[in-house]
Design an enzyme around this catalytic site. Structure first.
Site, mmCIF file in Angstrom:
data_model
loop_
_atom_site.group_PDB
_atom_site.id
_atom_site.type_symbol
_atom_site.label_atom_id
_atom_site.label_comp_id
_atom_site.label_asym_id
_atom_site.label_seq_id
_atom_site.Cartn_x
_atom_site.Cartn_y
_atom_site.Cartn_z
ATOM 1 N N GLY B 184 40.674 0.124 -6.140
ATOM 2 C CA GLY B 184 41.318 1.268 -6.778
ATOM 3 C C GLY B 184 41.666 2.333 -5.747
ATOM 4 N N HIS B 185 40.806 2.490 -4.752
ATOM 5 C CA HIS B 185 41.098 3.384 -3.627
ATOM 6 C C HIS B 185 41.260 2.532 -2.375
ATOM 7 C CE1 HIS B 185 41.228 6.558 -0.779
ATOM 8 N NE2 HIS B 185 40.713 7.485 -1.549
ATOM 9 N N HIS B 263 48.043 9.210 -5.857
ATOM 10 C CA HIS B 263 47.053 9.886 -5.018
ATOM 11 C C HIS B 263 47.424 9.706 -3.545
ATOM 12 C CE1 HIS B 263 42.974 10.296 -3.143
ATOM 13 N NE2 HIS B 263 42.882 11.258 -4.038
ATOM 14 N N GLU B 315 45.934 14.874 -7.155
ATOM 15 C CA GLU B 315 46.021 15.027 -5.687
ATOM 16 C C GLU B 315 47.110 14.096 -5.164
ATOM 17 O OE1 GLU B 315 42.013 13.866 -4.787
ATOM 18 O OE2 GLU B 315 41.195 15.835 -5.238
ATOM 19 N N GLU B 331 46.439 17.632 0.686
ATOM 20 C CA GLU B 331 45.046 17.489 1.123
ATOM 21 C C GLU B 331 44.964 17.133 2.607
ATOM 22 O OE1 GLU B 331 42.759 14.844 -1.345
ATOM 23 O OE2 GLU B 331 41.219 14.619 0.180
ATOM 24 N N CYS B 411 34.996 14.961 1.966
ATOM 25 C CA CYS B 411 35.776 13.950 2.683
ATOM 26 C C CYS B 411 36.536 14.521 3.860
ATOM 27 C CB CYS B 411 36.714 13.212 1.736
ATOM 28 S SG CYS B 411 37.967 14.226 0.968
ATOM 29 N N CYS B 412 37.034 15.765 3.746
ATOM 30 C CA CYS B 412 37.955 16.263 4.769
ATOM 31 C C CYS B 412 37.295 16.597 6.109
ATOM 32 C CB CYS B 412 38.749 17.439 4.229
ATOM 33 S SG CYS B 412 39.767 17.001 2.796
#
Lengths: 640, 640
Positions: B184-185, B263, B315, B331, B411-412
């Site tokens: 999915g990601h 996304h 996002e 992002e 995450c960033c």
């Protein structure tokens, strides 16, 4: 204080308003009648009339529709009342009488009248003033009762509502054992003042005063009510974060509120009620509070179209100078509520700052809520629209590129119907020795001045022309009329001779002994104007709006192709008559430059200042936007 | 195809990047170590290391953090690997070795390794590829394993991950009985290609190919998976409206996708994996698909800062030319993923359209995610900000006026750490007979060309100066270097003599027999430029951005007062050195006109074209915005 000349004394003959009145009479009112009777095919039923039949014991079944569904019947009746005033119709009156009979049958022994609680939650009456619109519905039905009484002289609904309001008065108030409450959705306040004027009963004014003064005081009533309900809200879920007091203008006592906040229709109705209460009671501190809120709205929170309530979130006011043109809400009903508010302020103070805004509202941000077919309506009134964005970007998910047909929550169409059919109420007012003309809407009127009645005729083709004529009847009185704030100059003749009337707060006054047939001519030159916003309104920087007289114009892709942002106005204009959308309308051709389309696929490049070509663009009145198929983009603000 | 010179062969000496590398080394990596060990006071614990201890049986307890919490450990290890490559540190390496030991202890008999499923839902493994980031975590840990192996030569984590990937390979694939699924990601795709290159094991490439080719085919895997789970989603609630296939780029087979959707981080990782797969397999149709998506993003959906993903909603990418500057998401991680994507495309095609964007990204929209104190980070990177609006209007509720400290979903920051510490991987590449320089970042490198190694030194003070020097070592090869798209002119000298190199796809080529110590000097004049957006990008109409070289500038209220929208640039600029925010930085003074503040309280008035006064405004590099207290407004696009 001056008093507005009642609807029954005013006959409107303006071609512009005839179109809208016909729509209200011939389309909205009949259509809404079908709607509240569940007779619109392929549409979710309204249940509104049926709810009354069930409450009256004439039918079995469950309550249907929104918790405030009763107000749809009230708004229909109120619009019918105005319609019967300006254009009697025996059959329609008979239908309305039957509805009133039904309402009477639905009313309970003790006067209670709200079909949601009667059918659905009889043990919950007056326990959730915050969410359930119980007092809101009572207010709307009271307005209908007063209007119907004034239209027909029939007092059946008036008596029904007096009984219900008497019950409410026995439940809510300062006395020991009564609820120290007020409505989550203000509306009853303004209705109570109307009911007081219609009946002379001071208790109604007192009840209004209690609700107004109690609002926003500590301890907060809504908090206490919520506590008593174990923090359960009506609209699904609880109130984990407590009551949003600002949303319903209950964050501070009303006299301490200096900025308009929260749900804009709630605000508009509340301020209207407060202003009318102040007028009736002479309450100077309340009047002053309303002046402060009026100035805040009109100087810091109002779109050039008259739109208010910039936020979709809570359909609410945003903050000072925050006036985004694309994500705006500006609900039609909020603008209508501002018309009401303006009129109440004007009653206390003949100042064009109120009537100028009233005019801005009626020619722009209110009627923009209605398609010219009278069958499609907007809640929201954006000042720019990009159709692809409305489909693809949730931030403008509430914006439609076309007016939808009718709504499940159908507040705006009947609100428009009642505003349009009662417009005669807003044109003239008078006091002991002065006749005031606030709006330039042609027709005739009988205006009480002192113990006499002045008969007045107004002619002209406003808003398309600034040549306005009046014929007056005999008497010694001052004739006052508004010099609009948009007018850069004006000329006045009395009986053919130029005069220089005294100007006070934007009104021209000619005080003399008038003879029958005396004339006053007002000339308001109507050049096309570029109008700019205060630089603090950041969204409009570098742009201007096109106006002519009170009419705000817009550019549409239907006339000008896509990418309206590529257009820069260069300041030359030409007007022309165009009947294609609206008979008698004046459109505008404007000289402009347009950025050239790029031949490369680049997204960014070194700035080329001169890369634009001359063109002519067409501007149409904003209120008429998206009445054609090809409406992919619209903008009021254009680069200059 | 060319190959990027690996990190271990590249030494960065650029003063600009030294600052950022020091932040990554000295602040982010140590801070993240404390974070994943739950040692940051007053912050919700990460649980990331603890989860591995629980899975390893060393501690009792429940899983904590997000379902993808394992990836925080992976990203930390990957950044540590790069850091050890560029600056060995025995103690840090020992700590990393211990973490790897722990990971090994947590791994199950059969190779399975995901602490969420091990602790929380052992019977649910591989049943929710859509929501649960199981393959995403495997991908990140695989990237860490490859990086750590390349950094230290130690293969323990590499072997752990080979075992786990072997297990995944036994579960997912085209063969009878295997899951026909994909993540999915996306993320594992790009990791599998890296793992293939590190191990030579073709099965990893095949598994990647299966996932890429299966994605978005009919019947849709995610629908089937959802069906099998009785339509229960992981993130609360069900999927009443089915799977949002566009959100995860599973709406069409990858080769039929022509617009970037969904996304943006998912998209960036997927495209990176696809491009790298195409490079390794020579798959022309996949390469072509990535070219189409690259062009779509960079020509229609990328902010001038390199920002991608205009929507806060999901996002996600919005639609072509929809680039709002205030409500934007953009992002930080999405921009970083575009750096990865650019590098993979560049490997297949030495074309400055890839490296220009890579440069745009590293100097603007990536590092803007980090405060200059190295302790505060942005998810979102707006191009305009009005502090009052961020507090009061939900449409920009996701925008902060100041970078917050660290995030629950962190995450960033570690993504920035790994990008910055591995920047050496992006500067040079080579094939049989050419050395390519893609980025102007001073330092030294040993670059394999055919069977030789070229030693190259790059000097200069980029991005503040466009004077770049190279010293080369002996050999017959072409030396190629990018002439940036932003450069309006350039001059090249070889050993002090002007030369006119051949230009292909934006790269200058000098092909000769070089001697040790030969020099090439590139001069890129860096005037301040006004840059405009394609007129189809409606939000930027009438405005321009200030750039100098690759650096995008912005105006901040800290320098220029409030109401930046009142400013109109008039096109004269002056640069000056200003160390106050960043050592060696070049700021810009620009001539401008500013709309005068109104003395009246009006909101609208007749447009007065000349009502502005000359002023000088200060522009600072966009990446450095809101590093001062007084940041109430910022804008990249300014009226012209």
């Amino acid at each position: 204080m001056n008093n507005f000349t009642p609807l029954k004394n005013v006959k409107i003959e303006s071609p512009f308003w005839k179109t809208y009145t016909d729509i209200a009479k011939d389309k909205i009112i009949p259509y809404q009648w079908l709607a509240i009777n569940d007779k619109i095919p392929d549409t979710a039923p309204s249940h509104a009339i049926r709810n009354f039949r069930i409450a009256a014991g004439l039918e079995e079944g469950d309550f249907g529709g929104m918790v405030f569904q009763d107000s749809d019947v009230a708004k229909w009746l109120e619009a019918v009342a105005y319609r019967l005033t300006i254009d009697p119709d025996a059959e329609l009156e008979k239908t309305a009488d039957e509805v009133i009979d039904l309402i009477g049958q639905a009313q309970e022994e003790d006067g209670y009248l709200n079909t949601y609680f009667q059918i659905k939650a009889p043990d919950k009456k007056f326990t959730n003033l915050l969410d359930c619109h119980e007092l809101y519905c009572a207010g709307h039905m009271t307005e209908a009762a007063v209007a119907y009484y004034e239209a027909t002289g029939k007092d059946k609904l008036l008596k029904i509502m007096c009984r219900y309001i008497d019950l409410i008065d026995s439940k809510i108030g300062p006395e020991e054992g009564k609820i120290k409450g007020y409505p989550g959705h203000p509306e009853i306040e303004l209705a109570l003042v109307k009911l007081y004027r219609a009946t002379g009963e001071k208790r109604y004014l007192k009840l209004c005063e209690f609700m107004v003064n109690e609002r926003g005081t500590d301890p907060n009533y809504f908090d206490q009510e919520l506590e008593a309900r174990n923090h359960i809200g009506f609209w699904g879920g609880g109130y984990q974060r407590g009551v949003d007091r600002k949303y319903c203008q209950a964050h501070k006592p009303i006299r301490q509120q200096t900025e308009a906040v929260g749900h804009s229709v709630r605000a508009g109705y509340l301020y209207t009620g407060c202003a009318d209460l102040a007028a009736e009671t002479g309450d100077e501190s309340l009047k002053r509070a309303m002046e402060v809120l009026w100035d805040n709205i009109t100087e810091k929170q109002m779109y050039i179209t008259g739109g208010v309530g910039a936020h979709v979130y809570g359909e609410a006011f945003s903050f000072n100078y925050h006036l985004p043109n694309d994500t705006v809400y500006a609900e039609t009903c909020a603008q209508i509520s501002m018309v009401f508010f303006a009129q109440k302020m004007l009653r206390m103070d003949v100042n064009r700052k109120y009537s100028d805004v009233m005019e801005r509202l009626i020619y722009n941000g209110t009627i923009s809520g209605m398609a010219l077919d009278g069958r499609h309506f907007f809640y929201t009134n954006p000042l720019s629209m990009w159709e692809e964005e409305t489909r693809k970007c949730p931030r403008v998910g509430h914006i439609h590129s076309k007016r939808p047909g009718w709504f499940g929550c159908a507040c705006c169409p009947p609100n428009l119907a009642r505003m349009i059919t009662s417009l005669g109420n807003y044109i003239y007012s008078s006091d002991e020795n002065t006749v005031y003309t606030h709006l330039y809407i042609g027709g005739e009127a009988d205006i009480p001045v002192g113990d006499k009645t002045v008969h007045l005729t107004q002619t002209g083709n406003y808003p398309w022309s600034g040549e306005i004529g009046f014929t007056l009847s005999e008497g010694k009185y001052a004739f006052a009329f508004r010099i609009p704030g948009w007018a850069r100059s004006f000329a006045v003749k009395a009986n053919g001779s130029a005069v220089s009337p005294e100007i006070r707060k934007g009104y021209a006054y000619i005080n003399r002994q008038w003879k029958d047939g005396d004339t006053v001519e007002l000339t308001l030159p109507m050049p096309v104007e570029l109008v700019e916003a205060n630089p603090l309104a950041r969204e409009d920087a570098g742009k201007a709006a096109i106006m002519r007289g009170p009419v705000v114009y817009c550019l549409e892709s239907a006339d000008n192709g896509d990418v309206l942002s590529a257009i820069r106005l260069t300041g030359e204009f030409e007007t022309y008559a165009d009947d294609s959308l609206f008979e008698g309308a004046v459109n505008i051709r404007a000289s402009a430059m347009r950025r050239r389309t790029w031949t490369s696929s680049e997204l960014y490049r070194t700035y080329k200042p001169g890369d634009e070509e001359p063109c002519t663009v067409t501007a149409i009145p904003y209120a008429f936007w998206t009445n054609r198929e090809d409406s992919r983009e619209m903008t009021v603000w254009v680069r200059v």
